[in-house]
Write an enzyme that holds these catalytic residues in place. Sequence first.
Site, short mmCIF file in Angstrom:
data_model
loop_
_atom_site.label_atom_id
_atom_site.label_comp_id
_atom_site.label_asym_id
_atom_site.label_seq_id
_atom_site.Cartn_x
_atom_site.Cartn_y
_atom_site.Cartn_z
N GLY A 18 8.05 -6.68 -12.15
CA GLY A 18 6.88 -6.10 -12.81
C GLY A 18 6.47 -4.77 -12.19
O GLY A 18 6.21 -3.81 -12.91
N SER B 133 11.29 -14.86 -19.53
CA SER B 133 9.89 -14.80 -19.09
C SER B 133 9.57 -13.50 -18.33
O SER B 133 8.42 -13.24 -18.02
CB SER B 133 9.56 -16.00 -18.21
OG SER B 133 10.31 -15.95 -17.02
N LEU C 219 10.38 -10.45 -19.56
CA LEU C 219 10.36 -9.31 -20.49
C LEU C 219 8.95 -8.86 -20.88
O LEU C 219 8.76 -7.74 -21.33
CB LEU C 219 11.16 -9.65 -21.75
CG LEU C 219 12.63 -10.04 -21.53
CD1 LEU C 219 13.32 -10.31 -22.85
CD2 LEU C 219 13.38 -8.96 -20.76
N ASP D 231 7.51 -10.04 -4.62
CA ASP D 231 6.64 -11.03 -5.25
C ASP D 231 6.33 -12.21 -4.35
O ASP D 231 5.94 -13.26 -4.83
CB ASP D 231 7.28 -11.51 -6.56
CG ASP D 231 8.59 -12.22 -6.33
OD1 ASP D 231 9.03 -12.30 -5.16
OD2 ASP D 231 9.19 -12.71 -7.31
N ASN D 232 6.52 -12.04 -3.04
CA ASN D 232 6.22 -13.18 -2.16
C ASN D 232 5.82 -12.68 -0.78
O ASN D 232 6.14 -11.57 -0.37
CB ASN D 232 7.43 -14.11 -2.08
CG ASN D 232 8.63 -13.41 -1.47
OD1 ASN D 232 8.74 -13.33 -0.25
ND2 ASN D 232 9.50 -12.88 -2.31
N CYS E 214 3.21 -14.98 -9.86
CA CYS E 214 3.08 -14.70 -11.30
C CYS E 214 3.59 -15.89 -12.12
O CYS E 214 3.02 -16.22 -13.16
CB CYS E 214 3.87 -13.46 -11.68
SG CYS E 214 3.20 -11.94 -10.99
N CYS F 203 4.96 -33.92 -15.62
CA CYS F 203 4.23 -32.65 -15.65
C CYS F 203 5.22 -31.55 -16.00
O CYS F 203 6.16 -31.79 -16.76
CB CYS F 203 3.51 -32.40 -14.33
SG CYS F 203 4.60 -32.19 -12.92
#
Lengths: 396, 80
Positions: free
Chosen positions: A53, A81, A83, A142-143, A201, A354
């Site tokens: 992102g 997921s 895009l 992202d982490n 995210c 779940c």
Amino acid sequence: MSHSIIDPSRLERIEFSNDEIARYSRHLIMPEVTMEGQKRLKAASVLCIGTGGLGSPIALYLAAAGIGRLGLVDGDTVDFSNLQRQILHGTKDVGRKKLNSARDSIREVNPNVQVDLYDTFFTAENARQIAEPYDVIIDGTDNFPTRYCSNDVSVFLKKPNVYGSIFRFDGQATVFAPHLGGPCYRCMFPEPPPPGMVPSCAEGGVLGVLPGVIGVIQAIEAIKLIMGIGEPLMGRLLHFDALKLKFREFKLRKDPKCPVCGPNPTITDLVDYEQFCGIPQAKAAEAEETLVPAISALDLKAKLGRGDRFVLLDVREPFEFDICRIPGARLIPLGELAARMSELDSADEIVLQCKSGMRSARALKLLQEAGFGKLWNLDGGILAWSETVDSSVPKY
Amino acid sequence: MVKVLFFSQTAQLAGTSAAQWPLVSPCDACAFWESLLKKYPALAHIHSACRLARNGEYLREGEKIHPGDEIAVIPPVSGG
């Protein structure tokens, strides 16, 4: 006005073709940029960690602006997921390596850019070697483990680290550069949050446009450092709230006790960042937690086919139930289960389900403690059901 | 009183983005967190990783929070 981080001696051999002059003309006619600034961009090298992102707008805009050399680090492949926000990648790229897709997009935007690809994740083992040749490090990861790793290697190599991070509708951005007098990531957040407590995210969701705003701010800051113009976002944490459309700034200082950039550092080399952020410990605890009687998606299908009498209990949230469900499932969200237990019969056989199997394992333990006996946890949740039994059930 | 601003995940966990907080005499960050967590126990999971800013500046070690201050609760975020 700040100084460029690019040494003037590196500009001597930089030349432009007529096509390049035309391409960069809107830069060249600004007195703040001129040929000098554009040469600095072409002489400069930037490492962008992550091509997701944040990495998408960062790489695309830096390439368009005329950066000379762009290093990209990512070990991931493109997923549907991605895009909604990762505009380096298109529909035709799903399943491809993100790096290949990123390289193609960048070449399309500006073939003059040298693109270096590092098909790996950024870790203590490779960080120093990957980052060494670059003038600026941009953190689009992202982490938390990779963020601390990216910070520490930037501090050790004395390179500015342009930070950006996003959560749902909010973003943060700043520039870390202890060697230029600014703070580092550890001055801002010395302690990582307990694993699993700050959603990614994938877990918490994100507004697709948000990384566009934050990534573009990171690209601007990299360009300013390289051109030596304006006031860098150093010592200031910028917070962006998309819902209120508000920017706020918080003044950050170097932490005199910082273990990495302080005067008496206690961390002088890269460490095991997974360990530092408690990831292995959390994984072990998670394995323990999901150690409950389990049923596979295929066995559940056979059970349904035989017409066995049992309750299929979905413990996700109602908005997830709206996206997809297994036919016949009853919904009681995990958070409501304790209060609504009377709706269930402890004599019944119950299969709990779940999204991926974590929440339902917790629900199973809750029911176990309340005296329910015949309980099964659907291994891998509805994602496994979609994967192995019914591909018409969408994954989210 | 102090005005407390919650950002990102802390706003989600607290269920609000701003609150008025009773404070009659200066207190340190520790005491402030203690009282905050009583009202917003959901913040307990991440409070050790969060930072406080006082009137737009990161709170320094030992710095006190005073009546009339605006205190921002800033959590780490990791998405990219």
